[in-house]
Design a protein around this motif. Structure first.
Motif, PDB file in Angstrom:
ATOM      1  N   PRO A   4       0.826  -1.212   0.000  1.00 48.55           N
ATOM      2  CA  PRO A   4       0.000   0.000   0.000  1.00 48.55           C
ATOM      3  C   PRO A   4       0.859   1.261   0.000  1.00 48.55           C
ATOM      4  N   ASP A   5       0.398   2.275  -0.759  1.00 46.34           N
ATOM      5  CA  ASP A   5       1.060   3.570  -0.865  1.00 46.34           C
ATOM      6  C   ASP A   5       2.429   3.482  -1.528  1.00 46.34           C
ATOM      7  N   MET A   6       2.680   2.440  -2.303  1.00 42.94           N
ATOM      8  CA  MET A   6       3.889   2.424  -3.127  1.00 42.94           C
ATOM      9  C   MET A   6       3.811   3.589  -4.105  1.00 42.94           C
ATOM     10  N   TYR A   7       4.935   4.298  -4.315  1.00 40.89           N
ATOM     11  CA  TYR A   7       4.884   5.480  -5.165  1.00 40.89           C
ATOM     12  C   TYR A   7       5.275   5.150  -6.600  1.00 40.89           C
ATOM     13  N   PHE A   8       4.612   5.844  -7.522  1.00 37.89           N
ATOM     14  CA  PHE A   8       4.866   5.687  -8.946  1.00 37.89           C
ATOM     15  C   PHE A   8       5.001   7.057  -9.577  1.00 37.89           C
ATOM     16  N   GLY A   9       5.728   7.107 -10.705  1.00 34.90           N
ATOM     17  CA  GLY A   9       5.877   8.365 -11.417  1.00 34.90           C
ATOM     18  C   GLY A   9       4.636   8.730 -12.190  1.00 34.90           C
ATOM     19  N   SER A  10       3.985   7.726 -12.791  1.00 39.31           N
ATOM     20  CA  SER A  10       2.788   8.012 -13.581  1.00 39.31           C
ATOM     21  C   SER A  10       2.016   6.727 -13.846  1.00 39.31           C
ATOM     22  N   ILE A  11       0.758   6.916 -14.186  1.00 40.27           N
ATOM     23  CA  ILE A  11      -0.099   5.843 -14.698  1.00 40.27           C
ATOM     24  C   ILE A  11      -0.732   6.375 -15.974  1.00 40.27           C
TER      25      ILE A  11
ATOM     26  N   GLY B 214     -11.392   1.058 -21.154  1.00 39.81           N
ATOM     27  CA  GLY B 214     -12.178   0.049 -20.475  1.00 39.81           C
ATOM     28  C   GLY B 214     -11.509  -0.548 -19.256  1.00 39.81           C
ATOM     29  N   TYR B 215     -10.408   0.041 -18.783  1.00 35.98           N
ATOM     30  CA  TYR B 215      -9.730  -0.470 -17.602  1.00 35.98           C
ATOM     31  C   TYR B 215     -10.368   0.076 -16.322  1.00 35.98           C
ATOM     32  N   THR B 216     -10.367  -0.762 -15.279  1.00 36.37           N
ATOM     33  CA  THR B 216     -10.733  -0.345 -13.929  1.00 36.37           C
ATOM     34  C   THR B 216      -9.633  -0.809 -12.992  1.00 36.37           C
ATOM     35  N   LEU B 217      -8.921   0.137 -12.390  1.00 37.85           N
ATOM     36  CA  LEU B 217      -7.848  -0.187 -11.457  1.00 37.85           C
ATOM     37  C   LEU B 217      -8.400  -0.180 -10.034  1.00 37.85           C
ATOM     38  N   SER B 218      -8.134  -1.250  -9.309  1.00 39.00           N
ATOM     39  CA  SER B 218      -8.614  -1.344  -7.933  1.00 39.00           C
ATOM     40  C   SER B 218      -7.505  -1.923  -7.060  1.00 39.00           C
ATOM     41  N   GLY B 219      -7.807  -2.045  -5.759  1.00 44.16           N
ATOM     42  CA  GLY B 219      -6.831  -2.624  -4.848  1.00 44.16           C
ATOM     43  C   GLY B 219      -6.207  -1.585  -3.940  1.00 44.16           C
ATOM     44  N   ASN B 220      -4.922  -1.758  -3.621  1.00 47.44           N
ATOM     45  CA  ASN B 220      -4.253  -0.899  -2.650  1.00 47.44           C
ATOM     46  C   ASN B 220      -4.009   0.505  -3.185  1.00 47.44           C
ATOM     47  N   ALA B 221      -3.919   1.456  -2.249  1.00 49.09           N
ATOM     48  CA  ALA B 221      -3.680   2.849  -2.600  1.00 49.09           C
ATOM     49  C   ALA B 221      -2.300   3.022  -3.216  1.00 49.09           C
ATOM     50  N   ILE B 222      -2.175   4.065  -4.065  1.00 45.45           N
ATOM     51  CA  ILE B 222      -0.890   4.406  -4.664  1.00 45.45           C
ATOM     52  C   ILE B 222      -0.538   5.842  -4.301  1.00 45.45           C
ATOM     53  N   LEU B 223       0.743   6.171  -4.486  1.00 41.84           N
ATOM     54  CA  LEU B 223       1.249   7.502  -4.193  1.00 41.84           C
ATOM     55  C   LEU B 223       1.894   8.045  -5.454  1.00 41.84           C
ATOM     56  N   LEU B 224       1.419   9.221  -5.926  1.00 42.21           N
ATOM     57  CA  LEU B 224       2.073   9.897  -7.042  1.00 42.21           C
ATOM     58  C   LEU B 224       3.158  10.792  -6.481  1.00 42.21           C
ATOM     59  N   ASN B 225       4.409  10.511  -6.853  1.00 45.32           N
ATOM     60  CA  ASN B 225       5.523  11.251  -6.297  1.00 45.32           C
ATOM     61  C   ASN B 225       6.630  11.280  -7.331  1.00 45.32           C
ATOM     62  N   SER B 226       6.663  12.374  -8.095  1.00 47.43           N
ATOM     63  CA  SER B 226       7.669  12.497  -9.133  1.00 47.43           C
ATOM     64  C   SER B 226       8.192  13.918  -9.151  1.00 47.43           C
TER      65      SER B 226
ATOM     66  N   ILE C 215     -10.420   4.784 -12.105  1.00 42.93           N
ATOM     67  CA  ILE C 215      -9.535   4.577 -10.967  1.00 42.93           C
ATOM     68  C   ILE C 215     -10.412   4.262  -9.756  1.00 42.93           C
ATOM     69  N   SER C 216     -10.344   3.033  -9.281  1.00 43.42           N
ATOM     70  CA  SER C 216     -11.117   2.625  -8.110  1.00 43.42           C
ATOM     71  C   SER C 216     -10.191   2.230  -6.966  1.00 43.42           C
ATOM     72  N   LEU C 217      -9.091   2.952  -6.855  1.00 42.39           N
ATOM     73  CA  LEU C 217      -8.192   2.820  -5.712  1.00 42.39           C
ATOM     74  C   LEU C 217      -7.793   4.227  -5.262  1.00 42.39           C
ATOM     75  N   ARG C 218      -7.410   4.374  -3.999  1.00 42.49           N
ATOM     76  CA  ARG C 218      -7.082   5.690  -3.470  1.00 42.49           C
ATOM     77  C   ARG C 218      -5.792   6.200  -4.070  1.00 42.49           C
ATOM     78  N   VAL C 219      -5.752   7.493  -4.360  1.00 46.07           N
ATOM     79  CA  VAL C 219      -4.570   8.135  -4.921  1.00 46.07           C
ATOM     80  C   VAL C 219      -4.127   9.251  -3.983  1.00 46.07           C
TER      81      VAL C 219
END
Length: 362
Positions: A41-48, A55-67, A83-87
């Protein structure tokens, strides 16, 4: 499939912190339209980024935008993605954008320290009824000609510092927007449900400014100790249900009109910055419950009751009475034209001045 499975990704490698994720071409494989984030949970990514058909639905653990360069969630497809996960955003200004199609946000967005957010684009960004936005950072709407829709509270748990829009797109409000500082809306807006705009700031920090038109058959409430400024037509294309302001702060009318089907109630002092028409199309009461100033014309049209409870009125000639037309009244240099019965406040009757004596002949 799960994000942690390397076989679900092009190249056979599962994401690690800091990666840029792509869904569609050159991204997750196996035709997975509902990939689940089972990473930490809250793993950070540069972008999605969403590419190809959508037609995509992203769910599951929260992510962190940090770039450092500005992380973003970007919809590049003509289709819709969700987007069906917390950002969460942090440290640098981040973005949730749709360059095309529709990007749906169905889970909370949290703006952490330094994580100001821009949202918009040439496509549409739709924050659903569970897509709240919170955090003591700024929110900017812009980046294109699309529409940004807020169907959940913004700043409801932790007020934002400010909200500002660009000039090329549009917005839809269907909830409550709360900030500690100013709100500036430069684009055309639509009410999709009853909406309340709140700023807890004072003076200029509490200003709520509508520079673009606003339409939609719902109730608008504005609460601030700053200045509420209506600088464009309100209800000109689709009348609002009602408009009301609180007693703190002040209100300015920059014209040309505010139109509702129901009532209009202005509880704070009003200043006219342009000729202004206040109209109710379904017999709503129009109440000016405080002072009105400004050297412009104010016209009130309603089959209901128009009330100016605290406005001093000078009437030349005969004493006024309840329901009397006010076309001959001078209210702080602003002519008032009656569309129906008018209840007026403190009245000073000024006799007509006697004619000046004719000069003596010598």
């Amino acid at each position: 499939p799960d994000w942690s499975d390397p076989l679900n990704w092009v190249g056979g490698t599962a994401p690690v912190p800091g990666d840029n994720l792509v869904f569609g071409s050159l991204g997750i494989t196996n035709g997975a339209t509902e990939p689940v984030n089972d990473l930490t949970p809250d793993m950070y990514f540069g972008s999605i980024t969403f590419n190809a058909g959508g037609g995509y639905t992203l769910s599951g653990n929260a992510i962190l935008l940090n770039s450092v360069s500005g992380g973003q969630i970007l919809n590049n497809t003509a289709g819709g993605n969700t987007i069906s996960l917390r950002v969460d955003t942090i440290n640098y200004a981040q973005a949730i954008l749709a360059s095309s199609g529709t990007l749906n946000i169905n889970q909370p967005v949290v703006l952490q320290t330094g994580g100001d957010l821009m949202t918009g684009g040439d496509g549409d960004v739709n924050y659903g009824v569970t897509g709240t936005i919170d955090g003591s950072q700024s929110l900017t709407l812009g980046g294109g000609a699309g529409n940004v829709a807020f169907n959940a509270p913004v700043g409801g748990t932790t007020p934002l510092t400010s909200v500002t829009t660009g000039t090329s797109g549009s917005f839809t409000f269907a909830s409550t927007i709360t900030t500690t500082g100013p709100q500036i809306y430069n684009e055309p807006g639509t009410l999709g449900a009853d909406t309340t705009l709140v700023s807890t700031g004072t003076d200029a920090d509490g200003n709520i400014t509508l520079n673009g038109t606003l339409d939609g058959g719902f109730n608008l409430t504005v609460n601030t100790a700053g200045t509420t400024a209506f600088n464009a037509a309100v209800g000109g294309l689709a009348p609002l249900a009602s408009v009301s302001t609180d007693t703190a702060g002040s209100t300015t009318f920059g014209g040309p009109s505010i139109t509702t089907t129901g009532s209009q109630t202005y509880n704070d002092p009003v200043t006219l910055n342009a000729d202004t028409l206040l109209a109710s199309t379904a017999s709503g009461n129009i109440a000016l419950a405080n002072t009105v100033d400004g050297g412009f014309a104010l016209t009130v049209n309603t089959a209901g009751v128009s009330m100016a409870e605290s406005i001093p009125v000078l009437v030349r000639g005969a004493a006024p009475f309840l329901g009397r037309p006010m076309s001959e009244a001078a209210m702080l240099n602003a002519p008032v034209h009656r569309g129906a019965q008018v209840d007026i406040g403190p009245v000073e009757v000024v006799p007509e001045p006697a004619p000046a004596p004719a000069p003596e002949r010598k």
